[in-house]
Design a protein around this motif. Sequence first.
Motif, PDB file in Angstrom:
ATOM      1  N   ARG A  72       0.857  -1.185   0.000  1.00  0.00           N
ATOM      2  CA  ARG A  72       0.000   0.000   0.000  1.00  0.00           C
ATOM      3  C   ARG A  72       0.893   1.235   0.000  1.00  0.00           C
ATOM      4  NH1 ARG A  72      -5.244  -1.322   0.781  1.00  0.00           N
ATOM      5  NH2 ARG A  72      -5.636  -3.306   1.783  1.00  0.00           N
ATOM      6  N   VAL A  73       0.494   2.200  -0.799  1.00  0.00           N
ATOM      7  CA  VAL A  73       1.285   3.415  -0.955  1.00  0.00           C
ATOM      8  C   VAL A  73       0.592   4.555  -0.220  1.00  0.00           C
ATOM      9  CG1 VAL A  73       2.296   5.019  -2.615  1.00  0.00           C
ATOM     10  CG2 VAL A  73       2.079   2.591  -3.203  1.00  0.00           C
ATOM     11  N   SER A  74       1.311   5.181   0.689  1.00  0.00           N
ATOM     12  CA  SER A  74       0.759   6.327   1.410  1.00  0.00           C
ATOM     13  C   SER A  74       0.672   7.524   0.467  1.00  0.00           C
ATOM     14  CB  SER A  74       1.624   6.652   2.629  1.00  0.00           C
ATOM     15  OG  SER A  74       2.934   6.994   2.216  1.00  0.00           O
ATOM     16  N   GLU A  75      -0.180   8.465   0.822  1.00  0.00           N
ATOM     17  CA  GLU A  75      -0.401   9.652  -0.013  1.00  0.00           C
ATOM     18  C   GLU A  75       0.906  10.369  -0.337  1.00  0.00           C
ATOM     19  OE1 GLU A  75      -3.012  11.071  -1.578  1.00  0.00           O
ATOM     20  OE2 GLU A  75      -4.381   9.484  -0.966  1.00  0.00           O
ATOM     21  N   ASP A  76       1.804  10.488   0.639  1.00  0.00           N
ATOM     22  CA  ASP A  76       3.037  11.246   0.431  1.00  0.00           C
ATOM     23  C   ASP A  76       4.033  10.544  -0.493  1.00  0.00           C
ATOM     24  OD1 ASP A  76       3.364   9.379   2.612  1.00  0.00           O
ATOM     25  OD2 ASP A  76       5.252  10.363   3.095  1.00  0.00           O
ATOM     26  N   LYS A  77       3.814   9.274  -0.796  1.00  0.00           N
ATOM     27  CA  LYS A  77       4.723   8.516  -1.674  1.00  0.00           C
ATOM     28  C   LYS A  77       4.117   8.236  -3.050  1.00  0.00           C
ATOM     29  CE  LYS A  77       8.009   7.632   1.402  1.00  0.00           C
ATOM     30  NZ  LYS A  77       9.416   7.777   1.212  1.00  0.00           N
ATOM     31  N   ARG A  78       2.912   8.714  -3.297  1.00  0.00           N
ATOM     32  CA  ARG A  78       2.207   8.367  -4.544  1.00  0.00           C
ATOM     33  C   ARG A  78       2.930   8.867  -5.793  1.00  0.00           C
ATOM     34  NH1 ARG A  78      -3.877   7.264  -3.293  1.00  0.00           N
ATOM     35  NH2 ARG A  78      -3.454   5.910  -1.527  1.00  0.00           N
ATOM     36  N   TYR A  82       4.077   6.343  -8.679  1.00  0.00           N
ATOM     37  CA  TYR A  82       3.619   6.418 -10.073  1.00  0.00           C
ATOM     38  C   TYR A  82       4.802   6.469 -11.039  1.00  0.00           C
ATOM     39  CZ  TYR A  82      -1.345   7.016  -8.996  1.00  0.00           C
ATOM     40  OH  TYR A  82      -2.635   6.811  -8.593  1.00  0.00           O
ATOM     41  N   SER A 101      -6.597   3.665  -7.168  1.00  0.00           N
ATOM     42  CA  SER A 101      -6.758   4.997  -6.586  1.00  0.00           C
ATOM     43  C   SER A 101      -7.364   4.914  -5.183  1.00  0.00           C
ATOM     44  CB  SER A 101      -7.613   5.884  -7.491  1.00  0.00           C
ATOM     45  OG  SER A 101      -8.880   5.294  -7.695  1.00  0.00           O
ATOM     46  N   GLN A 102      -8.219   3.950  -4.954  1.00  0.00           N
ATOM     47  CA  GLN A 102      -8.792   3.750  -3.629  1.00  0.00           C
ATOM     48  C   GLN A 102      -7.861   2.885  -2.792  1.00  0.00           C
ATOM     49  OE1 GLN A 102     -11.644   5.089  -2.415  1.00  0.00           O
ATOM     50  NE2 GLN A 102     -11.867   6.189  -4.354  1.00  0.00           N
ATOM     51  N   GLY A 104      -4.528   2.991  -2.557  1.00  0.00           N
ATOM     52  CA  GLY A 104      -3.130   2.959  -2.969  1.00  0.00           C
ATOM     53  C   GLY A 104      -2.530   1.565  -3.037  1.00  0.00           C
TER      54      GLY A 104
END
Length: 168
Positions: A72-78, A82, A101-102, A104
């Motif tokens: 799972r990818v945290s928001e700060d690593k998106r 990508y 997108s839901q 990560g």
Amino acid sequence: MSTPREMIGENEDAAPVEMLAALFEAHGWTTEQVNDEEVSGEVPGAWTTYQVRGIWRIEDKVLQIICLPEIRVSEDKRAAAYELLSRINEQLWLGHFEMWSQGGVILYRHGLMLGDDGMLSLDMAQMAVETAISECDRFYPAFQFVLWGDKSPRGALDAALVDAAGEA
């Protein structure tokens, strides 16, 4: 333990979900047939145990293989994730990696177009599952390097491919 050939029959093709369920069971992997169109199994890899799902779209005669490496990818690593996904996908001939997108969640996905009879051979089933696991194993370290090691996507991919080459 039975072999898939013993369970399905020598030189026999089978419905895709049935064939994958037999393959998972023959290997002793935990398996669950969700419904007539979906089967799921837990398949051990080099780095982790993957959830492999087979989803049959009868109207299109397509079997979708999804392999979830539990990343799972945290928001700060998106953004970095990508970029890494783009670089990884340039390396692939079959299938691709993506991030839902839901939540990560990282996954590998490949679609197999089957013939008009919609049947799957044991060899094709084995190859599809092995390819999914192999690709997830090959790039798992790159995700680790980016998400937990704070490497750049390019550096992570270079390091992962060098490390993988050194394991042989």
